[in-house]
Write an enzyme that holds these catalytic residues in place. Sequence first.
Site, short mmCIF file in Angstrom:
data_model
loop_
_atom_site.label_atom_id
_atom_site.label_comp_id
_atom_site.label_asym_id
_atom_site.label_seq_id
_atom_site.Cartn_x
_atom_site.Cartn_y
_atom_site.Cartn_z
N HIS A 96 0.85 -1.19 0.00
CA HIS A 96 0.00 0.00 0.00
C HIS A 96 0.88 1.23 0.00
O HIS A 96 1.92 1.25 0.66
CB HIS A 96 -0.91 0.01 1.24
N ASP A 131 -7.80 -5.46 0.12
CA ASP A 131 -8.26 -6.36 -0.94
C ASP A 131 -7.85 -7.81 -0.75
O ASP A 131 -8.31 -8.68 -1.49
CB ASP A 131 -7.75 -5.85 -2.30
N1 ACO Z 1 3.95 -7.70 -4.49
C1 ACO Z 1 5.28 -7.74 -4.64
N2 ACO Z 1 6.08 -6.65 -4.59
C2 ACO Z 1 5.49 -5.48 -4.39
C3 ACO Z 1 4.10 -5.36 -4.19
C4 ACO Z 1 3.32 -6.53 -4.24
N3 ACO Z 1 2.00 -6.49 -4.09
N4 ACO Z 1 3.79 -4.07 -4.00
C5 ACO Z 1 4.94 -3.40 -4.06
N5 ACO Z 1 5.97 -4.25 -4.30
C6 ACO Z 1 7.39 -3.91 -4.39
C7 ACO Z 1 7.73 -3.26 -5.72
O1 ACO Z 1 8.08 -4.21 -6.68
C8 ACO Z 1 8.85 -2.35 -5.32
O2 ACO Z 1 10.00 -3.13 -5.17
P1 ACO Z 1 11.45 -2.54 -5.60
O3 ACO Z 1 11.76 -1.49 -4.59
O4 ACO Z 1 12.36 -3.73 -5.53
O5 ACO Z 1 11.29 -2.00 -6.98
C9 ACO Z 1 8.47 -1.88 -3.92
O6 ACO Z 1 7.63 -2.92 -3.38
C10 ACO Z 1 7.67 -0.57 -3.91
O7 ACO Z 1 6.59 -0.70 -4.82
P2 ACO Z 1 5.88 0.54 -5.51
O8 ACO Z 1 5.20 0.07 -6.74
O9 ACO Z 1 6.83 1.68 -5.63
O10 ACO Z 1 4.82 0.92 -4.40
P3 ACO Z 1 3.60 1.90 -4.63
O11 ACO Z 1 3.40 2.59 -3.35
O12 ACO Z 1 3.78 2.73 -5.84
O13 ACO Z 1 2.39 0.92 -4.96
C11 ACO Z 1 0.57 -0.52 -4.73
C12 ACO Z 1 1.38 0.60 -4.09
C13 ACO Z 1 0.09 -0.08 -6.14
C14 ACO Z 1 -0.66 -0.76 -3.89
C15 ACO Z 1 1.45 -1.78 -4.82
O14 ACO Z 1 1.83 -2.20 -3.53
C16 ACO Z 1 0.77 -2.91 -5.58
O15 ACO Z 1 0.87 -2.97 -6.80
N6 ACO Z 1 0.06 -3.84 -4.86
C17 ACO Z 1 -0.66 -4.89 -5.50
C18 ACO Z 1 -2.00 -4.37 -6.00
C19 ACO Z 1 -2.95 -4.10 -4.85
O16 ACO Z 1 -3.14 -4.90 -3.96
N7 ACO Z 1 -3.60 -2.92 -4.94
C20 ACO Z 1 -4.61 -2.52 -3.95
C21 ACO Z 1 -4.13 -1.40 -3.09
S1 ACO Z 1 -5.34 -0.97 -1.90
C22 ACO Z 1 -6.48 -0.13 -2.79
O17 ACO Z 1 -6.25 0.55 -3.71
C23 ACO Z 1 -7.83 -0.29 -2.35
#
Ligand code: ACO
Length: 446
Positions: free
Chosen positions: A313, A370
Site C-alpha cells: 500500500h 483487498d
Molecule cells: N507484491 C510484490 N512486490 C510489491 C508489491 C506486491 N504487491 N507491491 C509493491 N511491491 C514492491 C515493488 O516491486 C517495489 O519493489 P522494488 O523497490 O524492488 O522495486 C516496492 O515494493 C515498492 O513498490 P511501488 O510500486 O513503488 O509501491 P507503490 O506505493 O507505488 O504501490 C501498490 C502501491 C500499487 C498498492 C502496490 O503495492 C501494488 O501494486 N500492490 C498490488 C496491488 C494491490 O493490492 N492494490 C490494492 C491497493 S489498496 C487499494 O487501492 C484499495
Amino acid sequence: MTTDTAQTTARTATLRLPDAPEYTLPVVVGSEGERAVEIAKLRDATGYITLDSGYASTGSCASDITFIDGDHGVLRYRGYPIEQLAARSSFVEVAWLLIFGELPTAEQMASFSRLLTDNELLHESLRHHFEGFPPSAHPMAMLSAMINASSCYHPDLLVEDGEEHFITSTAKLISKVRTIAAFSYKKSIGQPLIYPHPERSYCRNFLHMMFSIPYAEYHCRPAVLEAFVKFLILHADHEQNCSTSTVRMVASSGANLFASIAAGVCALWGPLHGGANQAAIEMLLQIRDSGARVKDVVEAVKAKQFRLMGFGHRVYKSYDPRAGILKDALRAMMKVSEASDNLMEIAMELEEAALTDDYFISRNLYPNVDFYSGLILRQIGIPIPMFTVMFAIGRVPGWIAHWYEQRRHGGRIFRPRQIYTGHTQRDYVSLRERGCAVDQDCSHSF
Ligand code: ACO
C-alpha cells in the site's frame, strides 16, 4: 540544486535554488500534526515547479474527512476509529457521517433512510438502457455508464441549490447506485431484474436484488448481513486515493456530482486500485488450480514475475487495519455457517510466508483491504466480476463527501504542471516530402 527546507521558525521553510532568489515557504500543520510545505506560489516566485511522479510526497488538498496514519495502521472517519464504526455503526450512518461531518440525529437518520427508500427505483426508461449492453459487459463499465446516464433523468440534480437539495441528490445517488449494481449483475447472468423492496434496509435490500428470483425470495442470514455491512463501512472512504483524487479533480472543473462519481468508478476499476480485490481472488484461484506451492509463489513474486495482489500500500507501511477487521469478520462468518474455503487456507499461508520473508519485510508489504475482501464476498455469494462493484457501492459516500468538500472549499481547478521531455521545436514535413509515392493512398488520410 539544493532543496533546503531548514526551518528558521516552526512555520516556514527556506528554499535555495540555482538562479533564483532564496524563497521562504509557509509550513502547514494538520490537526494530527502532519506537516506540509505550501508551494502554491513557488513557480510564480522562482520559475520552479516540484516534480513528484505518482504524488508520493504531494498533498493535493487539505481535508477534514478521513485520517490515516500508515505507519501505525490507524484509520479514522471524521475522527472516529474504523474499528468502532465497523463494530457498532451501520453503513447508512457512516455515509451520513462522512458526507455531513457528524453522526446523524435520530431524526436525520430516519429522514435520510426514507429518502434512500423513496429513491431506490430507476426511471423505467433508464432501466431499458441495460438492454443495450452485451451479456459480456463488465459490471464496472455498466455502473459508470449508468451513473452518467441517470443524470439525464434527473436534471434537477445537476444544479447546486443549497444543503437540502444536496441531501436529496446524495440520497438519490447512493440509493440508485445500489439498484444499478444489482441490475447489472442480473443483466450479466440473464435473469429478470428484481426491484428493490421498500421495507428492506439498504444492505439487505441490495442482497435481495442480487439473489432473489421471481417466486423465490432470498433469505439473508444475519452473519452474512453483518459481514456485508462491515465490508461496506470499511470501504466507505480512504482519503486521497486514486479514485477519490479523480473525483476531486473532476469536481474541481465544476462538473456535476454524477459525472464526477462516474469518473471515480472508472479510476477504481484498475487492478492496482479497487480492481485488486478481483485480481487477488483470481490469483488465489490460479495458485489453487495450478497446485503451485506457496513457497514457490513467494519466490516468483520476489523474482518480480508478478505482484502479490492484495499486498502493499502506498500509505500503510504496517498492517492495513481494514484487512485485519475483514479477516476476523470472515472467520466469524465461516464459523457460524460451518463453511470452509481452501482459498482462505492458501491466503493465510501466503500471508504468513510473506510476513516472515525479508523481501516483504524490507519493503513494508502487508496485506491490504483487498486481500481478504474477495474471500468475504465469495462467502456472501457475490460473483467475481462484481467484486469491484461492491467496492464502488461502499466508496460512493466517501466520493460524495470529497466532491462536496472540494466544491465548498476547493478553490481553483486542479491543473498540475509537467516537465516536458519531448522534442524541441522542429518543422513540419509533408507526406510527399517524407517519401510517400503520389499513387499511394496516403493523401486521403483526412
Ligand atoms: N507484491 C510484490 N512486490 C510489491 C508489491 C506486491 N504487491 N507491491 C509493491 N511491491 C514492491 C515493488 O516491486 C517495489 O519493489 P522494488 O523497490 O524492488 O522495486 C516496492 O515494493 C515498492 O513498490 P511501488 O510500486 O513503488 O509501491 P507503490 O506505493 O507505488 O504501490 C501498490 C502501491 C500499487 C498498492 C502496490 O503495492 C501494488 O501494486 N500492490 C498490488 C496491488 C494491490 O493490492 N492494490 C490494492 C491497493 S489498496 C487499494 O487501492 C484499495
